[in-house]
Design a protein around this motif. Structure first.
Motif, PDB file in Angstrom:
ATOM      1  N   ARG A  55       0.828  -1.212   0.000  1.00 24.48           N
ATOM      2  CA  ARG A  55       0.000   0.000   0.000  1.00 24.48           C
ATOM      3  C   ARG A  55       0.854   1.251   0.000  1.00 24.48           C
ATOM      4  O   ARG A  55       0.564   2.221  -0.689  1.00 24.48           O
ATOM      5  CB  ARG A  55      -0.952  -0.018   1.188  1.00 24.48           C
ATOM      6  N   ARG A  58       2.234   1.707  -3.428  1.00 25.20           N
ATOM      7  CA  ARG A  58       1.184   2.163  -4.350  1.00 25.20           C
ATOM      8  C   ARG A  58       0.894   3.645  -4.141  1.00 25.20           C
ATOM      9  O   ARG A  58       0.776   4.404  -5.101  1.00 25.20           O
ATOM     10  CB  ARG A  58      -0.084   1.347  -4.154  1.00 25.20           C
ATOM     11  N   SER A  62       1.493   6.672  -6.926  1.00 26.19           N
ATOM     12  CA  SER A  62       0.165   6.934  -7.473  1.00 26.19           C
ATOM     13  C   SER A  62       0.204   8.025  -8.536  1.00 26.19           C
ATOM     14  O   SER A  62       0.890   9.044  -8.404  1.00 26.19           O
ATOM     15  CB  SER A  62      -0.786   7.346  -6.354  1.00 26.19           C
ATOM     16  N   PRO A  67      -6.509   2.568  -9.797  1.00 27.64           N
ATOM     17  CA  PRO A  67      -5.700   1.409 -10.187  1.00 27.64           C
ATOM     18  C   PRO A  67      -6.525   0.409 -10.991  1.00 27.64           C
ATOM     19  O   PRO A  67      -7.732   0.309 -10.836  1.00 27.64           O
ATOM     20  CB  PRO A  67      -5.266   0.802  -8.854  1.00 27.64           C
ATOM     21  N   ILE A  71      -5.190  -4.228  -4.343  1.00 26.12           N
ATOM     22  CA  ILE A  71      -4.165  -5.023  -3.654  1.00 26.12           C
ATOM     23  C   ILE A  71      -4.651  -6.463  -3.476  1.00 26.12           C
ATOM     24  O   ILE A  71      -3.909  -7.415  -3.695  1.00 26.12           O
ATOM     25  CB  ILE A  71      -3.851  -4.405  -2.272  1.00 26.12           C
TER      26      ILE A  71
END
Length: 83
Positions: A55, A58, A62, A67, A71
């Motif tokens: 996370r 990500r 970003s 996305p 996940i």
């Protein structure tokens, strides 16, 4: 225990039993250890910590766009590859 690859091939069932009871079995090729046979679960990963790390990565990378995969979808896909 260290065993050469040729002998390990011939005694695989026995070696799996030894590993499952907790004994590490090292497999050597030409005198150099190349692999380890160990009890399943001995190298377990803290999945929650791994997900937190994913996370963070990500969020750091970003682009502001949603996305393509969550996940949970990525983890499910990775699990399918291993089993």
């Amino acid at each position: 225990m260290i065993i050469n690859l040729r002998a390990a091939k011939a005694r695989l069932s026995e070696l799996v039993e030894k590993a499952s009871s907790g004994e590490d079995v090292l497999i050597a090729v030409r005198g150099k250890v190349k692999a380890r046979l160990t009890r399943a679960g001995a190298g377990t990963v803290d999945v929650k910590a791994w997900v937190r790390e994913l996370r963070k990565i990500r969020e750091a990378s970003s682009t502001g766009r949603p996305p393509k995969m969550t996940i949970d979808q990525i983890i499910d896909e990775l699990r399918e590859d291993h089993f």
